[in-house]
Scaffold this motif. Structure first.
Motif, PDB file in Angstrom:
ATOM      1  N   ASN A 106       1.888  -3.556  16.602  1.00  0.00           N
ATOM      2  CA  ASN A 106       0.496  -4.031  15.735  1.00  0.00           C
ATOM      3  C   ASN A 106       0.849  -4.195  14.482  1.00  0.00           C
ATOM      4  O   ASN A 106       1.621  -3.225  13.702  1.00  0.00           O
ATOM      5  N   SER A 159       5.988  -7.154   0.603  1.00  0.00           N
ATOM      6  CA  SER A 159       4.932  -7.588   1.849  1.00  0.00           C
ATOM      7  C   SER A 159       5.656  -8.120   2.979  1.00  0.00           C
ATOM      8  O   SER A 159       6.895  -8.212   3.026  1.00  0.00           O
ATOM      9  N   PRO A 186       0.469  -4.492  10.027  1.00  0.00           N
ATOM     10  CA  PRO A 186      -0.325  -3.485   8.921  1.00  0.00           C
ATOM     11  C   PRO A 186      -1.370  -4.792   8.355  1.00  0.00           C
ATOM     12  O   PRO A 186      -0.982  -5.554   7.712  1.00  0.00           O
ATOM     13  N   TRP A 227     -12.490  -0.408   7.618  1.00  0.00           N
ATOM     14  CA  TRP A 227     -11.883   0.749   8.167  1.00  0.00           C
ATOM     15  C   TRP A 227     -12.791   2.163   8.000  1.00  0.00           C
ATOM     16  O   TRP A 227     -13.361   2.848   8.916  1.00  0.00           O
ATOM     17  N   TRP A 231      -9.103  -6.593  13.704  1.00  0.00           N
ATOM     18  CA  TRP A 231      -7.529  -6.421  13.393  1.00  0.00           C
ATOM     19  C   TRP A 231      -6.549  -7.108  14.433  1.00  0.00           C
ATOM     20  O   TRP A 231      -5.573  -7.108  14.343  1.00  0.00           O
ATOM     21  N   SER A 278      -1.543  -5.252   4.281  1.00  0.00           N
ATOM     22  CA  SER A 278      -0.331  -6.199   3.821  1.00  0.00           C
ATOM     23  C   SER A 278      -1.005  -7.833   4.076  1.00  0.00           C
ATOM     24  O   SER A 278      -0.900  -8.714   3.363  1.00  0.00           O
TER      25      SER A 278
END
Length: 424
Positions: free
Chosen positions: A304, A254, A306, A64, A79, A309
């Motif tokens: 989309n 989670s 996370p 990121w 991702w 997690s």
């Protein structure tokens, strides 16, 4: 099934010969203020953190930082497709085909999404059958679905109850309920393992019975995923949901998992809530195309995912892939059998185990009742360095988890319990 011996020496011998003993060192063990390991017996509530989790999460943080938005399509783990990196390993854990499994949302959210598709009430068939002591979130979700469809949230729930002075559920009683009210039941929703008693249900038997009466059948496998060999595909269940923060060690709150049997994979007529992540991947970013639903469990996605997690989930699932659920269950049954053996030495007039004695009808958890005890006993265990779990009105839940608990842990737990019970 197993023959055990008394004494610390036996526990140490079992640990020494344990083929999975090295995995204990791959988890962070909670410590007391002096730096000593606590005896952690609550993997059934929150699994411990794998040591490699930090690296997995930091890799995505680094991507990121370095790549910004380009991280969606570049790097080692782009991702856009990240959920796909989890699918096969998760499917192996729960005994499903990859097309049947998706990691998304959280547990009760997924349960509601499944009921959107598989709870289709009519005026004559609208009731939902659950365990009488289902996990509260399931009960609340079911009641809200009944209200949403305009039905009475009490009259519409049928409870599968244990018999008087019993804790465990009997299949004969489920059969009797269905013989009497099966034509009124739209959905059967049962916990794969009951959170309170630790009873592991025969999913295939329940599914076959429910389908005979025209009911849809689903399971909440929060206490079963990563704990037992589930064989969800072979069970024939219409759907199942589970969280990943218990035996799957993915971290508090989670993401959850979802199973939809492959016979529903290409049925575009099933009612469902949709979002852009359930749209055809090839045209998803055309943005103005009409909705084109993905086949299989992916077709129930909304948004989309996370990534941070999911990185924590991937860290744990990679360990499961390395070991295999069958080997973990093999050790788990031996650990739990040893725990049961030691508890029985305290005398049945003192300790009562309400979890089934058959290893194939339970997972890692043993739920114990101590005569004339209250939450003070649990508090004393905590002060002695034993992290267990109290459930009202009078049950202590302990789950020797095969990834990181040892036979010595079990031995020391029972010794502490014995000391506390013998102290006036």
């Amino acid at each position: 099934m197993f023959t055990h011996k008394l004494g610390l020496e036996y526990a140490l011998e079992q640990d020494e010969s344990d083929e999975l003993k090295s995995y204990r060192n791959q988890f962070h063990l909670p410590k007391d203020k002096h730096g000593n390991n606590l005896i952690y017996m609550t993997g059934n509530s929150l699994g411990l953190q794998p040591k490699q989790t930090s690296a997995y999460v930091h890799k995505e943080l680094d991507d990121w930082a370095k790549l910004g938005v380009e991280g969606h399509t570049t790097g080692d783990t782009p991702w856009l497709a990240y959920h796909e990196f989890l699918t096969k390993n998760m499917a192996d854990v729960v005994g499903a085909k990859p097309i049947e499994v998706i990691v998304m949302n959280t547990l009760t959210t997924n349960l509601h999404l499944m009921m959107v598709s598989f709870y289709k009430p009519t005026k004559s068939r609208y009731k939902i059958l659950i365990e009488s002591d289902a996990f509260p979130s399931d009960k609340y979700a079911v009641e809200s679905q009944l209200r949403h469809h305009g039905f009475d949230d009490q009259e519409g729930v049928i409870q599968w109850k244990p018999r008087e002075n019993e804790e465990l559920l009997r299949y004969e009683d489920l059969e009797s309920i269905l013989q009497k009210e099966g034509d009124q039941i739209a959905l059967i929703l049962i916990g794969g393992i009951n959170y309170y008693t630790g009873q592991y249900f025969d999913l295939k038997r329940i599914t076959k019975l429910g389908h005979q009466y025209g009911c849809k059948v689903g399971f909440d496998c929060a206490h079963a995923a990563g704990n037992v060999v589930l064989n969800l595909h072979d069970s024939g269940a219409d759907f199942a949901v589970w969280c990943t923060y218990k035996y799957l060690n993915s971290g508090p709150g989670s993401l959850a998992g979802c199973f939809i049997h492959e016979r529903h994979a290409h049925n575009k007529n099933l009612n469902r809530f949709t979002g852009w992540w359930s749209h055809n991947k090839a045209t998803r970013f055309n943005m103005r195309d009409d909705f084109d639903q993905l086949p299989g469990a992916e077709g129930w996605q909304l948004s989309n995912p996370p990534i941070l997690s999911m990185a924590a989930i991937k860290a744990s699932l990679d360990l499961f892939e390395e070991v295999g659920i069958e080997r973990l269950v093999e050790k788990s049954q031996k650990l739990t059998s040893y725990f049961e053996f030691l508890l029985k030495q305290l005398g049945e007039d003192t300790i009562r185990i309400i979890t089934p004695t058959n290893p194939n009808s339970r997972g890692a958890q043993l739920s114990i009742q101590v005569k004339n005890a209250n939450k003070t006993l649990h508090d004393q265990l905590t002060q002695a360095g034993i992290i267990s779990d109290w459930r009202e009105p009078d049950v202590i839940r302990c789950a020797p988890t095969p990834f990181y608990n040892s036979f010595q842990d079990v031995y020391l737990l029972v010794e502490q319990l014995k000391t506390i019970l013998s102290t006036p």
